[in-house]
Design an enzyme around this catalytic site. Sequence first.
Site, PDB file in Angstrom:
ATOM      1  N   HIS A   1      14.188  15.249  14.199  1.00 26.50           N
ATOM      2  CA  HIS A   1      14.053  16.047  12.956  1.00 26.50           C
ATOM      3  C   HIS A   1      15.326  17.208  13.018  1.00 26.50           C
ATOM      4  O   HIS A   1      15.539  17.432  14.150  1.00 26.50           O
ATOM      5  CB  HIS A   1      12.607  17.033  12.876  1.00 26.50           C
ATOM      6  CG  HIS A   1      12.367  17.872  11.723  1.00 26.50           C
ATOM      7  ND1 HIS A   1      12.966  19.010  11.624  1.00 26.50           N
ATOM      8  CD2 HIS A   1      11.609  17.574  10.679  1.00 26.50           C
ATOM      9  CE1 HIS A   1      12.331  19.559  10.495  1.00 26.50           C
ATOM     10  NE2 HIS A   1      11.671  18.758   9.677  1.00 26.50           N
TER      11      HIS A   1
ATOM     12  N   GLN B   1       4.639  16.845  15.262  1.00 26.90           N
ATOM     13  CA  GLN B   1       3.595  15.707  14.815  1.00 26.90           C
ATOM     14  C   GLN B   1       2.752  15.075  15.508  1.00 26.90           C
ATOM     15  O   GLN B   1       2.065  14.127  15.388  1.00 26.90           O
ATOM     16  CB  GLN B   1       4.859  14.516  14.214  1.00 26.90           C
ATOM     17  CG  GLN B   1       5.508  15.005  13.028  1.00 26.90           C
ATOM     18  CD  GLN B   1       4.767  15.538  11.893  1.00 26.90           C
ATOM     19  OE1 GLN B   1       3.651  15.020  11.699  1.00 26.90           O
ATOM     20  NE2 GLN B   1       5.547  16.036  10.988  1.00 26.90           N
TER      21      GLN B   1
ATOM     22  N   ASP C   1       9.286  18.302  21.142  1.00 30.13           N
ATOM     23  CA  ASP C   1       8.926  18.878  20.061  1.00 30.13           C
ATOM     24  C   ASP C   1       7.479  18.172  19.318  1.00 30.13           C
ATOM     25  O   ASP C   1       7.510  16.976  19.354  1.00 30.13           O
ATOM     26  CB  ASP C   1      10.019  18.240  18.855  1.00 30.13           C
ATOM     27  CG  ASP C   1       9.722  18.580  17.440  1.00 30.13           C
ATOM     28  OD1 ASP C   1       8.550  18.885  17.272  1.00 30.13           O
ATOM     29  OD2 ASP C   1      10.511  18.006  16.622  1.00 30.13           O
TER      30      ASP C   1
ATOM     31  N   CYS D   1      14.313  15.595   6.524  1.00 33.22           N
ATOM     32  CA  CYS D   1      15.128  16.395   7.602  1.00 33.22           C
ATOM     33  C   CYS D   1      15.357  15.405   8.834  1.00 33.22           C
ATOM     34  O   CYS D   1      15.364  15.976   9.763  1.00 33.22           O
ATOM     35  CB  CYS D   1      14.198  17.610   8.062  1.00 33.22           C
ATOM     36  SG  CYS D   1      13.743  18.668   6.696  1.00 33.22           S
TER      37      CYS D   1
ATOM     38  N   LYS E   1       0.635  22.470  10.422  1.00 27.96           N
ATOM     39  CA  LYS E   1       0.397  20.933  10.349  1.00 27.96           C
ATOM     40  C   LYS E   1      -0.684  20.313  10.919  1.00 27.96           C
ATOM     41  O   LYS E   1      -1.093  19.559  11.211  1.00 27.96           O
ATOM     42  CB  LYS E   1       1.584  20.251  11.193  1.00 27.96           C
ATOM     43  CG  LYS E   1       3.217  20.460  10.324  1.00 27.96           C
ATOM     44  CD  LYS E   1       4.266  19.678  11.121  1.00 27.96           C
ATOM     45  CE  LYS E   1       5.687  20.107  10.573  1.00 27.96           C
ATOM     46  NZ  LYS E   1       5.904  19.691   9.431  1.00 27.96           N
TER      47      LYS E   1
END
Length: 402
Positions: free
Chosen positions: A116, A196, A193, A359, A219
């Site tokens: 991202h 997700q 990261d 993104c 999220k």
Amino acid sequence: MSNPYRRDFPIFDGSDVVYFDNAATTQRPAMVLDAMKRFNDSCNANPLRGLYRWSMQATEAYENARRAAAELIGADDYKEVIFTRNTTESLNLVAYSYGLSQLHEGDEIVITVMEHHSNILPWQMVSRVTGAKLIYMEPERDGTLTDAEIEAKITDRAKIVSVAQVSNVMGVTNPIRRIADCAHRHGAVMVVDGAQSTPHMPVNVKELGADFFAFSGHKMLGPMGIGCLYGRMELLDSMPPFLTGGEMIEYVQRQTATFAEVPEKFEAGTVNAMGAAGLHAAIDYLKNVGWDQVMNTERELTERLMDGLSKIPEVTVYGSKDPDKHCGIVTFNVEGCHPHDVASVLDTEHIAIRAGHHCAQPLMKWLGVGATARASLYFYNTKEEVDRFVTAVGKVRGWLGY
Ligand SMILES: Cc1ncc(COP(=O)(O)O)c(C=O)c1O
């Protein structure tokens, strides 16, 4: 609708919207909204500084949320969790504080082509300022990162390796532990990261070998404006502050200042305590649902969705053909149709999906497309919604006049 969790989400009450944009942000259960209202109605005050009851209660709510977040990701010490606004800010914190202070010309930062922009631009900034080089690991066509690629790109020059645990476009889960082991063998720190992954699977920063781990509350059923950065205490302790100002100091003189301990050192200014209370409730809610339930539901729905799309000849799905490797994220194109048109026409059917570059422009280029459509699921979605979506996608070309 055949999903008992839907009734916990006020936004679904009386709505026929198929919400398949969960990778962008998720919906919030009443429990989260109630927790924020309770904070607001019972103890709204500036936390950490007041010596009166409301302020102390606000501080308690904020610090309890930190404990819950630390437990969620398996941190040893709750002080290793820093509250930020979101994953983007968490990654910028690592880049500005650790990256700028530790990297020099000739060093390398290793990421993947599927990151991202939040996990690309901070490292471009570090490279520009320090003269370090940004290196990209390239996946196979199905999104898999091979050991050979990992070993080839992470060398003794690497000082930072930063990779998404789950890609927001391909849905693939990256082999973080193997990447972290390689990074550590070469003396680099491992940044993960987790935007997700944290909402969809159990995460343990120790087992992953993460030195830093970033995620966003919005999220994973929480409110917008609250996120977390986990960092190993030894690293956080030695890092300079990112933002400066109130709350993050020990003592300020006219020309100099000394700083508070971790985590306050990294939380300048008035914090988002109401958001933290909401995130705490979101974590509790997810714990009640249970990861098996979350993962099994998403897996079943993803399989049904991919199976449905595979029967539409004009649809191309990107990434693996295996639903197990999608983490509820399915990115696709309909031949001859711009993804924006696909999303717009689906909206007229009350189906919400995302279209664009997500993104992740370097990944779009790697895929050889300008943009894609993306459906992303969560455990509160239903088979009926998947069927409505698949039927509608099958009609998109006709609706657009093909
Ligand atoms: C993999 C990944 N990383 C980072 C981000 C940025 O998250 P936020 O906008 O909450 O900072 C996203 C958001 O979609 C994402 O999917």
